[in-house]
Every structure is written in C-alpha cells, then in structure tokens.
Design a protein around this motif. Structure first.
Motif, PDB file in Angstrom:
ATOM      1  N   GLY A 106       0.818  -1.215   0.000  1.00  0.00           N
ATOM      2  CA  GLY A 106       0.000   0.000   0.000  1.00  0.00           C
ATOM      3  C   GLY A 106       0.851   1.262   0.000  1.00  0.00           C
ATOM      4  O   GLY A 106       0.565   2.214  -0.730  1.00  0.00           O
ATOM      5  N   GLY A 107       1.893   1.267   0.818  1.00  0.00           N
ATOM      6  CA  GLY A 107       2.787   2.427   0.853  1.00  0.00           C
ATOM      7  C   GLY A 107       3.492   2.646  -0.470  1.00  0.00           C
ATOM      8  O   GLY A 107       3.643   3.783  -0.934  1.00  0.00           O
ATOM      9  N   ALA A 108       3.928   1.564  -1.104  1.00  0.00           N
ATOM     10  CA  ALA A 108       4.603   1.689  -2.388  1.00  0.00           C
ATOM     11  C   ALA A 108       3.650   2.214  -3.464  1.00  0.00           C
ATOM     12  O   ALA A 108       4.028   3.057  -4.288  1.00  0.00           O
ATOM     13  CB  ALA A 108       5.185   0.345  -2.812  1.00  0.00           C
ATOM     14  N   LEU A 109       2.417   1.744  -3.458  1.00  0.00           N
ATOM     15  CA  LEU A 109       1.438   2.214  -4.449  1.00  0.00           C
ATOM     16  C   LEU A 109       1.077   3.678  -4.237  1.00  0.00           C
ATOM     17  O   LEU A 109       0.970   4.452  -5.196  1.00  0.00           O
ATOM     18  CB  LEU A 109       0.189   1.344  -4.410  1.00  0.00           C
ATOM     19  N   VAL A 110       0.871   4.069  -2.975  1.00  0.00           N
ATOM     20  CA  VAL A 110       0.543   5.472  -2.697  1.00  0.00           C
ATOM     21  C   VAL A 110       1.717   6.373  -3.038  1.00  0.00           C
ATOM     22  O   VAL A 110       1.551   7.464  -3.599  1.00  0.00           O
ATOM     23  CB  VAL A 110       0.100   5.639  -1.233  1.00  0.00           C
ATOM     24  N   THR A 111       2.938   5.928  -2.740  1.00  0.00           N
ATOM     25  CA  THR A 111       4.116   6.722  -3.075  1.00  0.00           C
ATOM     26  C   THR A 111       4.276   6.862  -4.584  1.00  0.00           C
ATOM     27  O   THR A 111       4.606   7.939  -5.087  1.00  0.00           O
ATOM     28  CB  THR A 111       5.378   6.067  -2.479  1.00  0.00           C
ATOM     29  N   ALA A 112       4.033   5.791  -5.314  1.00  0.00           N
ATOM     30  CA  ALA A 112       4.235   5.819  -6.762  1.00  0.00           C
ATOM     31  C   ALA A 112       3.138   6.585  -7.493  1.00  0.00           C
ATOM     32  O   ALA A 112       3.411   7.319  -8.439  1.00  0.00           O
ATOM     33  CB  ALA A 112       4.313   4.395  -7.305  1.00  0.00           C
ATOM     34  N   TYR A 113       1.877   6.422  -7.048  1.00  0.00           N
ATOM     35  CA  TYR A 113       0.767   6.979  -7.820  1.00  0.00           C
ATOM     36  C   TYR A 113      -0.032   8.044  -7.098  1.00  0.00           C
ATOM     37  O   TYR A 113      -0.810   8.753  -7.719  1.00  0.00           O
ATOM     38  CB  TYR A 113      -0.185   5.853  -8.258  1.00  0.00           C
ATOM     39  N   GLY A 114       0.083   8.145  -5.801  1.00  0.00           N
ATOM     40  CA  GLY A 114      -0.687   9.142  -5.059  1.00  0.00           C
ATOM     41  C   GLY A 114      -2.150   8.764  -4.959  1.00  0.00           C
ATOM     42  O   GLY A 114      -2.565   7.651  -5.277  1.00  0.00           O
ATOM     43  N   TRP A 115      -2.957   9.721  -4.499  1.00  0.00           N
ATOM     44  CA  TRP A 115      -4.382   9.469  -4.278  1.00  0.00           C
ATOM     45  C   TRP A 115      -5.261   9.992  -5.400  1.00  0.00           C
ATOM     46  O   TRP A 115      -6.445   9.683  -5.462  1.00  0.00           O
ATOM     47  CB  TRP A 115      -4.843  10.115  -2.972  1.00  0.00           C
ATOM     48  N   GLU A 116      -4.713  10.811  -6.295  1.00  0.00           N
ATOM     49  CA  GLU A 116      -5.545  11.388  -7.342  1.00  0.00           C
ATOM     50  C   GLU A 116      -5.903  10.356  -8.400  1.00  0.00           C
ATOM     51  O   GLU A 116      -5.183   9.379  -8.609  1.00  0.00           O
ATOM     52  CB  GLU A 116      -4.858  12.601  -7.985  1.00  0.00           C
ATOM     53  N   SER A 117      -7.016  10.575  -9.069  1.00  0.00           N
ATOM     54  CA  SER A 117      -7.459   9.639 -10.103  1.00  0.00           C
ATOM     55  C   SER A 117      -6.630   9.842 -11.366  1.00  0.00           C
ATOM     56  O   SER A 117      -6.121  10.923 -11.629  1.00  0.00           O
ATOM     57  CB  SER A 117      -8.944   9.830 -10.395  1.00  0.00           C
ATOM     58  N   ARG A 118      -6.538   8.802 -12.156  1.00  0.00           N
ATOM     59  CA  ARG A 118      -5.735   8.841 -13.371  1.00  0.00           C
ATOM     60  C   ARG A 118      -6.605   8.442 -14.569  1.00  0.00           C
ATOM     61  O   ARG A 118      -7.542   7.675 -14.447  1.00  0.00           O
ATOM     62  CB  ARG A 118      -4.568   7.878 -13.266  1.00  0.00           C
ATOM     63  N   GLU A 119      -6.231   8.960 -15.707  1.00  0.00           N
ATOM     64  CA  GLU A 119      -6.911   8.605 -16.946  1.00  0.00           C
ATOM     65  C   GLU A 119      -6.401   7.250 -17.429  1.00  0.00           C
ATOM     66  O   GLU A 119      -5.196   7.009 -17.465  1.00  0.00           O
ATOM     67  CB  GLU A 119      -6.641   9.674 -18.020  1.00  0.00           C
ATOM     68  N   LEU A 120      -7.325   6.363 -17.787  1.00  0.00           N
ATOM     69  CA  LEU A 120      -6.944   5.040 -18.259  1.00  0.00           C
ATOM     70  C   LEU A 120      -6.587   5.091 -19.728  1.00  0.00           C
ATOM     71  O   LEU A 120      -7.285   5.694 -20.536  1.00  0.00           O
ATOM     72  CB  LEU A 120      -8.090   4.052 -18.044  1.00  0.00           C
ATOM     73  N   THR A 121      -5.498   4.449 -20.081  1.00  0.00           N
ATOM     74  CA  THR A 121      -5.082   4.347 -21.477  1.00  0.00           C
ATOM     75  C   THR A 121      -4.858   2.884 -21.801  1.00  0.00           C
ATOM     76  O   THR A 121      -4.673   2.060 -20.916  1.00  0.00           O
ATOM     77  CB  THR A 121      -3.785   5.130 -21.734  1.00  0.00           C
ATOM     78  N   GLY A 122      -4.879   2.572 -23.067  1.00  0.00           N
ATOM     79  CA  GLY A 122      -4.645   1.194 -23.478  1.00  0.00           C
ATOM     80  C   GLY A 122      -5.844   0.639 -24.215  1.00  0.00           C
ATOM     81  O   GLY A 122      -6.833   1.331 -24.454  1.00  0.00           O
ATOM     82  N   PRO A 123      -5.759  -0.639 -24.552  1.00  0.00           N
ATOM     83  CA  PRO A 123      -6.843  -1.241 -25.324  1.00  0.00           C
ATOM     84  C   PRO A 123      -8.104  -1.408 -24.492  1.00  0.00           C
ATOM     85  O   PRO A 123      -8.054  -1.547 -23.276  1.00  0.00           O
ATOM     86  CB  PRO A 123      -6.270  -2.606 -25.739  1.00  0.00           C
ATOM     87  N   GLY A 124      -9.242  -1.418 -25.163  1.00  0.00           N
ATOM     88  CA  GLY A 124     -10.521  -1.617 -24.502  1.00  0.00           C
ATOM     89  C   GLY A 124     -10.882  -3.094 -24.443  1.00  0.00           C
ATOM     90  O   GLY A 124     -10.117  -3.975 -24.855  1.00  0.00           O
ATOM     91  N   SER A 125     -12.080  -3.356 -23.952  1.00  0.00           N
ATOM     92  CA  SER A 125     -12.533  -4.737 -23.792  1.00  0.00           C
ATOM     93  C   SER A 125     -12.629  -5.466 -25.124  1.00  0.00           C
ATOM     94  O   SER A 125     -12.340  -6.664 -25.208  1.00  0.00           O
ATOM     95  CB  SER A 125     -13.892  -4.764 -23.093  1.00  0.00           C
ATOM     96  N   GLU A 126     -13.031  -4.762 -26.166  1.00  0.00           N
ATOM     97  CA  GLU A 126     -13.177  -5.407 -27.473  1.00  0.00           C
ATOM     98  C   GLU A 126     -11.831  -5.863 -28.016  1.00  0.00           C
ATOM     99  O   GLU A 126     -11.699  -6.998 -28.508  1.00  0.00           O
ATOM    100  CB  GLU A 126     -13.840  -4.439 -28.454  1.00  0.00           C
ATOM    101  N   GLN A 127     -10.818  -5.029 -27.913  1.00  0.00           N
ATOM    102  CA  GLN A 127      -9.492  -5.403 -28.406  1.00  0.00           C
ATOM    103  C   GLN A 127      -8.894  -6.536 -27.564  1.00  0.00           C
ATOM    104  O   GLN A 127      -8.254  -7.441 -28.109  1.00  0.00           O
ATOM    105  CB  GLN A 127      -8.541  -4.203 -28.394  1.00  0.00           C
ATOM    106  N   ILE A 128      -9.112  -6.504 -26.265  1.00  0.00           N
ATOM    107  CA  ILE A 128      -8.598  -7.579 -25.406  1.00  0.00           C
ATOM    108  C   ILE A 128      -9.302  -8.884 -25.735  1.00  0.00           C
ATOM    109  O   ILE A 128      -8.674  -9.944 -25.811  1.00  0.00           O
ATOM    110  CB  ILE A 128      -8.771  -7.211 -23.918  1.00  0.00           C
ATOM    111  N   GLY A 129     -10.620  -8.831 -25.937  1.00  0.00           N
ATOM    112  CA  GLY A 129     -11.366 -10.027 -26.318  1.00  0.00           C
ATOM    113  C   GLY A 129     -10.886 -10.612 -27.638  1.00  0.00           C
ATOM    114  O   GLY A 129     -10.792 -11.830 -27.792  1.00  0.00           O
ATOM    115  N   GLU A 130     -10.597  -9.751 -28.601  1.00  0.00           N
ATOM    116  CA  GLU A 130     -10.082 -10.231 -29.891  1.00  0.00           C
ATOM    117  C   GLU A 130      -8.728 -10.908 -29.715  1.00  0.00           C
ATOM    118  O   GLU A 130      -8.449 -11.927 -30.350  1.00  0.00           O
ATOM    119  CB  GLU A 130      -9.955  -9.068 -30.872  1.00  0.00           C
ATOM    120  N   GLN A 131      -7.884 -10.368 -28.845  1.00  0.00           N
ATOM    121  CA  GLN A 131      -6.580 -10.981 -28.597  1.00  0.00           C
ATOM    122  C   GLN A 131      -6.718 -12.325 -27.892  1.00  0.00           C
ATOM    123  O   GLN A 131      -6.058 -13.294 -28.252  1.00  0.00           O
ATOM    124  CB  GLN A 131      -5.707 -10.040 -27.747  1.00  0.00           C
TER     125      GLN A 131
END
Length: 168
Positions: A106-131
């Motif tokens: 938990g400490g490592a995650l909070v230190t690395a990313y903090g508490w603020e929300s982040r925008e998700l990037t990457g493939p969506g469910s459809e692309q993952i399903g195709e893979q």
C-alpha cells in the motif's frame, strides 16, 4: 461519496471478510468455500469499477476452474474434513507477515501513484477479447487440457487408494 463508492466499499468489506475467513478457517474444505466467496467478491469489485471483462475472467478462471478443481481434489482425497493444526505462534507470525506485506504494498502504491485519479489508457474490452479469443486461444486450450489431465489424475489417485484400503 457516490452510490458506486458505497457499493464498492460494501463489496470490498465482504471480500475482505471472506478472505480472512478463508485464511483463518481450521477446516480445509470450508477455507476453500470461503475462497470461492472471496474471489467472487473480487469479481464484484471489478464490476463496480467498470471492468466487466476482468470480472468475467475472474469468475471463469479462478472461481470456475481453479477453486472448483481444488475443492474437487479435496473431496476426492477426503482430506477436506480434517482440521489444520498449527501453533498460535505460527498463526501470529503469518498474520504479522501478511500485515507487513499489505502495508509495504500500500505504501509503495501510494508513493508511486498518489491518491488522485488517473486517466486510463490502453486497449478496450473489445481489443482484449479479440486478442484472447484470436491470438491467445491455443494457450488457453492447452491450459484447459492440463487442468483436465490434473482432474483425471486426481480421480485415478483417489480411486486407486480407496480400492486398496477396501481390499484390506
């Protein structure tokens, strides 16, 4: 605080309680059943977060295959009814190690990313399903054959031991 936050907290508490019961239960079969509840609750958390594909994979792979295979092996070998006997010192040591790992992660995650929300990037469910169902279908099929072979082996081992015991 939105209704999704309340729902996530409720499902998370149920999941955490089931996980604690899975770890602290003295009967192996009951611990396996609590593991089913904990992994199902984790799938519920994924659903609340909007990751439907991950929730489905969680249910299919972990609850539907791995845990059912473990429970089936426990019931075949008749070792699910026995109690696990560990000393209180071992239990406290395991609890301390688990709590320490939780705090460090938990400490490592909070230190690395903090508490603020982040925008998700990457493939969506459809692309993952195709893979998964296109490129990676053969490794999944081989894994299912491996699990089937393990299940058949467990049945053979369990029935071979019983026939020798019944003959004597």
């Amino acid at each position: 605080m939105t209704s999704r936050d309340v729902l996530f907290a409720a499902v998370g508490l149920i999941t955490a309680a089931a996980a604690v019961l899975a770890v602290t239960n003295r009967r192996v079969l009951h611990a396996g059943l609590w593991l089913v509840v904990a992994l199902g609750g984790l799938a519920g958390c994924y659903l609340v977060l909007g990751a439907e594909l991950v929730a489905l994979v969680q249910l299919l792979v972990y609850v539907g295959a791995v845990v059912v295979l473990i429970l089936f092996a426990l019931m075949l070998t008749r070792s699910g009814a026995s109690e696990v006997d560990t000393s209180p010192a071992h239990r406290w040591l395991a609890a301390a190690v688990g709590a320490g790992v939780t705090v460090l992660l938990g400490g490592a995650l909070v230190t690395a990313y903090g508490w603020e929300s982040r925008e998700l990037t990457g493939p969506g469910s459809e692309q993952i399903g195709e893979q998964i169902f296109g490129t990676w279908v053969w490794p999944f099929e081989l894994l299912s054959l491996l699990l089937l072979a393990a299940l058949v082996t467990a049945v053979v081992v369990a029935t071979t031991g019983r026939s020798k015991d019944e003959a004597a």
